[in-house]
Motif scaffolding. Structure first.
Motif, PDB file in Angstrom:
ATOM      1  N   ASP A 131       0.749  -1.046   0.025  1.00  0.00           N
ATOM      2  CA  ASP A 131      -0.005  -0.024  -0.093  1.00  0.00           C
ATOM      3  C   ASP A 131       1.090   1.456   0.004  1.00  0.00           C
ATOM      4  O   ASP A 131       1.526   1.656   1.261  1.00  0.00           O
ATOM      5  N   ALA A 144      -0.100   4.234   2.288  1.00  0.00           N
ATOM      6  CA  ALA A 144      -0.101   4.167   3.867  1.00  0.00           C
ATOM      7  C   ALA A 144       1.554   3.836   4.120  1.00  0.00           C
ATOM      8  O   ALA A 144       1.744   3.662   5.298  1.00  0.00           O
ATOM      9  N   LYS A 145       2.203   3.613   3.142  1.00  0.00           N
ATOM     10  CA  LYS A 145       3.579   2.939   3.335  1.00  0.00           C
ATOM     11  C   LYS A 145       3.473   1.627   4.442  1.00  0.00           C
ATOM     12  O   LYS A 145       3.981   1.582   5.194  1.00  0.00           O
ATOM     13  N   ARG A 146       2.677   0.828   3.640  1.00  0.00           N
ATOM     14  CA  ARG A 146       2.507  -0.355   4.585  1.00  0.00           C
ATOM     15  C   ARG A 146       2.392  -1.636   3.713  1.00  0.00           C
ATOM     16  O   ARG A 146       2.186  -1.473   2.474  1.00  0.00           O
ATOM     17  N   GLU A 175       2.627  -7.625   8.981  1.00  0.00           N
ATOM     18  CA  GLU A 175       2.420  -6.445   8.339  1.00  0.00           C
ATOM     19  C   GLU A 175       3.499  -5.579   8.880  1.00  0.00           C
ATOM     20  O   GLU A 175       3.936  -5.801  10.018  1.00  0.00           O
ATOM     21  N   HIS A 176       4.070  -4.914   7.876  1.00  0.00           N
ATOM     22  CA  HIS A 176       4.846  -3.759   8.168  1.00  0.00           C
ATOM     23  C   HIS A 176       4.474  -2.359   7.822  1.00  0.00           C
ATOM     24  O   HIS A 176       3.965  -2.227   6.687  1.00  0.00           O
ATOM     25  N   GLU A 177       4.981  -1.256   8.614  1.00  0.00           N
ATOM     26  CA  GLU A 177       4.884   0.082   8.252  1.00  0.00           C
ATOM     27  C   GLU A 177       5.939   0.846   8.411  1.00  0.00           C
ATOM     28  O   GLU A 177       6.819   0.569   9.325  1.00  0.00           O
ATOM     29  N   LEU A 182       9.003   4.098   2.394  1.00  0.00           N
ATOM     30  CA  LEU A 182       8.839   2.854   1.753  1.00  0.00           C
ATOM     31  C   LEU A 182       9.793   2.858   0.723  1.00  0.00           C
ATOM     32  O   LEU A 182       9.670   3.635  -0.468  1.00  0.00           O
TER      33      LEU A 182
END
Ligand code: FAD
Length: 218
Positions: free
Chosen positions: A81, A84-86, A93-95, A99
């Protein structure tokens, strides 16, 4: 608070960026995600192919990549994503605050009918290992080194393969029983460098390597 950076892919691009961030930032919080367990220099595949190194010797484990502030994770990225930089991986999941996508380019073997069945490429480590078993068995006949499309990774690598095959056949005393043809969809061996191309063409001529420009394997 430290800036967090998610780097996807630990190939040349991702490894270099993670290293620079670790060296340049006072406080780096870099998460480096790759589905593989080790880094391999592209040119090492030629060493594997010609039996100069076993595959295990050219794999540089990520677990030994210890840069301050960099956490390597072995996970496969399945969703990104960008707003959302996810990212979603096979493990969670990572954020991050930033990114970076450095997932490289995949090979499209199915784009060339028959290529998957021929099973003789050296652009992957597994392929180079298979070639390492096949090349010593080749002692007479015709070898074709071909490029299936452009752009492709590392334009000089097929020329290197042709020259190294020539050396290998000479060292086994069978060069006179073999022909080497090198097919290239581009007009010269390394188009961005006319000097390199000219030097390679002279070396091919010296070694009786038949170079066919403008020919793409279909
Ligand atoms: C035979 C050969 C010889 C070469 N020789 C040279 C040379 O001498 N000099 C030179 O400069 N270059 C050379 N290259 C080219 C060089 O290897 C590439 O240009 C370089 O690897 C590209 O770097 P990259 O970081 O963009 O991608 P890559 O190195 O391909 O890295 C991408 C990374 O992303 C990972 N990845 C992909 N998808 C996912 C996912 N979904 N989840 C998690 N991880 C994923 C992969 O495992 C990989 O580690 C050669 C290439 C080949 C094939």
């Amino acid at each position: 608070m430290a800036t967090s950076v998610l780097v996807l892919g630990a190939g040349f691009g991702g490894m270099e960026l993670a290293t620079v961030l670790s060296d340049e930032l006072d406080e780096a919080e870099v998460t480096l995600i790759d589905k593989g367990d080790s880094f391999v220099f592209g040119y090492s595949k030629l060493d594997v192919m010609f039996g100069r190194e076993p595959a295990a010797a050219v794999k540089l484990p990520y677990a030994e990549f210890t840069k301050p502030g960099v956490t390597p994770l072995r996970e496969e990225v399945t969703q990104i994503d960008p707003e959302a930089k996810r990212v979603v991986t096979d493990s969670g999941e990572h954020e991050g605050d930033h990114l970076v996508v450095a997932l490289g380019a995949d090979y499209d073997f199915d784009a060339t009918p028959g290529l998957a069945e021929v099973d003789s490429e050296f652009y992957s480590v597994a392929g180079a290992e298979k070639m390492a078993a096949a090349i010593p068995e080749f002692s007479q006949g015709r070898a074709v080194i071909g490029v299936c499309g452009a752009p492709f990774k590392c334009p000089p690598a097929p020329s290197e393969a042709a020259l190294l095959l020539n050396d290998d056949l000479i060292s086994r005393g069978v060069r006179d029983d073999c022909e080497i043809t090198f097919l290239m969809p581009l007009p010269s061996p390394v188009p961005p460098s006319p000097e390199t191309s000219e030097a390679l063409l002279a070396e091919f001529a010296d070694r009786d390597i038949h170079f066919v420009p403008g020919a793409r394997i279909a």
